[in-house]
Write a protein that holds these residues in place. Structure first.
Motif, PDB file in Angstrom:
ATOM      1  N   LEU A  23      -6.651  15.102   7.974  1.00  0.00           N
ATOM      2  CA  LEU A  23      -6.004  16.023   7.287  1.00  0.00           C
ATOM      3  C   LEU A  23      -6.598  16.231   5.941  1.00  0.00           C
ATOM      4  O   LEU A  23      -6.506  16.784   5.312  1.00  0.00           O
ATOM      5  CB  LEU A  23      -4.870  14.825   7.135  1.00  0.00           C
ATOM      6  N   ILE A  24      -6.948  14.496   5.239  1.00  0.00           N
ATOM      7  CA  ILE A  24      -7.451  14.768   3.499  1.00  0.00           C
ATOM      8  C   ILE A  24      -8.575  16.035   4.333  1.00  0.00           C
ATOM      9  O   ILE A  24      -9.317  17.141   2.932  1.00  0.00           O
ATOM     10  CB  ILE A  24      -8.340  13.538   3.554  1.00  0.00           C
ATOM     11  N   ARG A  25      -9.497  15.598   4.671  1.00  0.00           N
ATOM     12  CA  ARG A  25     -11.184  16.477   5.377  1.00  0.00           C
ATOM     13  C   ARG A  25     -10.363  18.067   5.131  1.00  0.00           C
ATOM     14  O   ARG A  25     -10.832  18.796   5.035  1.00  0.00           O
ATOM     15  CB  ARG A  25     -11.773  16.559   6.784  1.00  0.00           C
ATOM     16  N   VAL A  26      -9.068  18.326   6.516  1.00  0.00           N
ATOM     17  CA  VAL A  26      -9.166  19.743   6.088  1.00  0.00           C
ATOM     18  C   VAL A  26      -8.619  20.293   5.256  1.00  0.00           C
ATOM     19  O   VAL A  26      -9.116  21.246   4.554  1.00  0.00           O
ATOM     20  CB  VAL A  26      -7.735  19.352   7.327  1.00  0.00           C
ATOM     21  N   TYR A  27      -8.104  19.151   4.263  1.00  0.00           N
ATOM     22  CA  TYR A  27      -7.678  20.311   3.081  1.00  0.00           C
ATOM     23  C   TYR A  27      -8.197  19.724   2.266  1.00  0.00           C
ATOM     24  O   TYR A  27      -8.621  21.623   1.651  1.00  0.00           O
ATOM     25  CB  TYR A  27      -6.419  19.080   2.468  1.00  0.00           C
ATOM     26  N   GLN A  28     -10.216  19.232   2.190  1.00  0.00           N
ATOM     27  CA  GLN A  28     -10.924  19.664   1.904  1.00  0.00           C
ATOM     28  C   GLN A  28     -11.747  21.158   2.135  1.00  0.00           C
ATOM     29  O   GLN A  28     -12.413  21.649   0.694  1.00  0.00           O
ATOM     30  CB  GLN A  28     -12.148  18.108   1.564  1.00  0.00           C
ATOM     31  N   LEU A  29     -11.624  21.402   2.763  1.00  0.00           N
ATOM     32  CA  LEU A  29     -12.308  22.599   3.434  1.00  0.00           C
ATOM     33  C   LEU A  29     -11.205  23.717   4.022  1.00  0.00           C
ATOM     34  O   LEU A  29     -11.629  25.130   3.625  1.00  0.00           O
ATOM     35  CB  LEU A  29     -12.495  22.256   4.886  1.00  0.00           C
ATOM     36  N   THR A  30     -10.061  23.474   3.299  1.00  0.00           N
ATOM     37  CA  THR A  30      -9.174  25.282   3.001  1.00  0.00           C
ATOM     38  C   THR A  30      -8.907  24.839   1.642  1.00  0.00           C
ATOM     39  O   THR A  30      -8.969  25.953   1.262  1.00  0.00           O
ATOM     40  CB  THR A  30      -8.128  24.853   4.352  1.00  0.00           C
ATOM     41  N   LEU A  31      -7.301  24.762   1.975  1.00  0.00           N
ATOM     42  CA  LEU A  31      -6.924  24.853   0.866  1.00  0.00           C
ATOM     43  C   LEU A  31      -7.020  23.909  -1.079  1.00  0.00           C
ATOM     44  O   LEU A  31      -6.919  24.931  -1.937  1.00  0.00           O
ATOM     45  CB  LEU A  31      -5.709  23.959   0.179  1.00  0.00           C
ATOM     46  N   SER A  32      -7.938  23.396  -0.601  1.00  0.00           N
ATOM     47  CA  SER A  32      -9.033  22.988  -1.956  1.00  0.00           C
ATOM     48  C   SER A  32      -9.742  23.811  -2.773  1.00  0.00           C
ATOM     49  O   SER A  32      -9.716  24.418  -4.320  1.00  0.00           O
ATOM     50  CB  SER A  32     -10.244  21.318  -1.865  1.00  0.00           C
ATOM     51  N   ARG A  37     -11.355  23.843  -7.721  1.00  0.00           N
ATOM     52  CA  ARG A  37     -11.457  22.602  -7.644  1.00  0.00           C
ATOM     53  C   ARG A  37     -11.863  21.685  -8.842  1.00  0.00           C
ATOM     54  O   ARG A  37     -12.765  22.416 -10.249  1.00  0.00           O
ATOM     55  CB  ARG A  37     -13.450  22.065  -7.187  1.00  0.00           C
ATOM     56  N   GLN A  38     -10.736  21.350  -9.399  1.00  0.00           N
ATOM     57  CA  GLN A  38     -11.143  21.161 -10.791  1.00  0.00           C
ATOM     58  C   GLN A  38     -10.213  19.276 -11.461  1.00  0.00           C
ATOM     59  O   GLN A  38      -9.447  18.797 -11.827  1.00  0.00           O
ATOM     60  CB  GLN A  38      -9.428  22.072 -11.503  1.00  0.00           C
ATOM     61  N   CYS A  39     -10.627  18.346 -10.680  1.00  0.00           N
ATOM     62  CA  CYS A  39     -10.608  17.058 -10.519  1.00  0.00           C
ATOM     63  C   CYS A  39     -11.218  16.441 -11.708  1.00  0.00           C
ATOM     64  O   CYS A  39     -12.739  16.987 -11.965  1.00  0.00           O
ATOM     65  CB  CYS A  39     -10.409  16.670  -9.166  1.00  0.00           C
ATOM     66  N   CYS A  45     -10.144  13.623  -6.295  1.00  0.00           N
ATOM     67  CA  CYS A  45      -9.340  12.549  -6.361  1.00  0.00           C
ATOM     68  C   CYS A  45      -9.365  12.150  -4.432  1.00  0.00           C
ATOM     69  O   CYS A  45      -8.816  11.328  -3.792  1.00  0.00           O
ATOM     70  CB  CYS A  45      -7.792  12.790  -6.151  1.00  0.00           C
ATOM     71  N   SER A  46      -9.534  13.429  -3.661  1.00  0.00           N
ATOM     72  CA  SER A  46      -9.782  13.614  -2.533  1.00  0.00           C
ATOM     73  C   SER A  46     -10.596  12.525  -1.538  1.00  0.00           C
ATOM     74  O   SER A  46     -10.553  11.942  -0.751  1.00  0.00           O
ATOM     75  CB  SER A  46      -9.576  14.786  -1.709  1.00  0.00           C
ATOM     76  N   ALA A  47     -11.645  12.840  -2.489  1.00  0.00           N
ATOM     77  CA  ALA A  47     -13.132  11.775  -2.006  1.00  0.00           C
ATOM     78  C   ALA A  47     -12.534  10.893  -1.924  1.00  0.00           C
ATOM     79  O   ALA A  47     -12.828   9.632  -0.729  1.00  0.00           O
ATOM     80  CB  ALA A  47     -14.421  12.184  -2.810  1.00  0.00           C
ATOM     81  N   TYR A  48     -12.124   9.887  -3.102  1.00  0.00           N
ATOM     82  CA  TYR A  48     -11.271   8.912  -3.732  1.00  0.00           C
ATOM     83  C   TYR A  48     -10.545   8.077  -3.016  1.00  0.00           C
ATOM     84  O   TYR A  48     -10.848   6.990  -1.884  1.00  0.00           O
ATOM     85  CB  TYR A  48     -10.770   8.679  -5.128  1.00  0.00           C
ATOM     86  N   THR A  49      -9.408   9.070  -2.366  1.00  0.00           N
ATOM     87  CA  THR A  49      -8.450   8.033  -0.939  1.00  0.00           C
ATOM     88  C   THR A  49      -9.185   8.310   0.586  1.00  0.00           C
ATOM     89  O   THR A  49      -8.207   7.529   0.671  1.00  0.00           O
ATOM     90  CB  THR A  49      -7.466   9.669  -1.235  1.00  0.00           C
ATOM     91  N   SER A  50     -10.255   9.318   0.696  1.00  0.00           N
ATOM     92  CA  SER A  50     -10.495   9.168   2.106  1.00  0.00           C
ATOM     93  C   SER A  50     -11.386   7.910   2.360  1.00  0.00           C
ATOM     94  O   SER A  50     -11.197   7.153   2.761  1.00  0.00           O
ATOM     95  CB  SER A  50     -11.277  10.482   2.337  1.00  0.00           C
ATOM     96  N   GLU A  51     -11.966   8.090   0.553  1.00  0.00           N
ATOM     97  CA  GLU A  51     -13.099   6.372   1.278  1.00  0.00           C
ATOM     98  C   GLU A  51     -12.472   5.353   1.055  1.00  0.00           C
ATOM     99  O   GLU A  51     -12.413   4.080   1.409  1.00  0.00           O
ATOM    100  CB  GLU A  51     -13.661   6.417   0.024  1.00  0.00           C
ATOM    101  N   SER A  52     -10.798   5.346   0.173  1.00  0.00           N
ATOM    102  CA  SER A  52      -9.978   4.307   0.081  1.00  0.00           C
ATOM    103  C   SER A  52      -9.399   4.092   1.739  1.00  0.00           C
ATOM    104  O   SER A  52      -9.499   2.432   1.579  1.00  0.00           O
ATOM    105  CB  SER A  52      -8.682   4.054  -0.987  1.00  0.00           C
TER     106      SER A  52
END
Length: 131
Positions: A23-32, A37-39, A45-52
């Motif tokens: 789900l995080i990867r889908v977010y990264q490829l679409t909505l992000s 990209r303003q993190c 944040c999405s990469a951090y959450t995915s790794e965690s």
């Protein structure tokens, strides 16, 4: 036969984590890309959450990611902030807010110091003794 069953069981236990990371990867490829990209942190944040989630599972990693997302706002933290290598010592499944770091950032240097037995907030003092 027991080895096959235990392998199947361990694979089955990882399904929620894989679903969360997907789900995080889908977010990264679409909505992000649409939102921008303003993190304020690196990694995002999405990469951090995915790794965690990949390291600690959906429950613990999801709470760590939520804490990170809550720190990412204009008046929040910024800079290098990497996921921890180990779960926090005081974290328990029934107290999920203890998984997250709700204030401050943790870079690789402070993470390595804390793994070596020092508190991340302590500064190492040089030893000037001459023997």
């Amino acid at each position: 036969m027991t080895t096959g069953r235990s392998h199947l069981y361990s694979s089955f236990r990882r399904v929620p984590a894989f679903a969360g990371m997907a789900l995080i990867r889908v977010y990264q490829l679409t909505l992000s890309g649409l939102i921008g990209r303003q993190c304020r942190h690196l990694p995002s944040c999405s990469a951090y959450t995915s790794e965690s989630i990949g390291r600690f599972g959906l429950w613990a990693g999801g709470w760590m990611g939520l804490a990170r997302i809550c720190r990412c706002h204009p008046w929040g933290t910024h800079g290098l902030d990497f996921p921890p290598l180990q779960r926090p010592a005081r974290a328990r499944w029934w107290a999920p807010w203890r998984y997250g770091r709700w204030r401050g950032v943790q870079d690789r240097a402070s993470r390595d110091r804390s793994d070596a037995g020092q508190d991340a907030g302590e500064r190492a003092r040089p030893d000037f003794r001459c023997d």
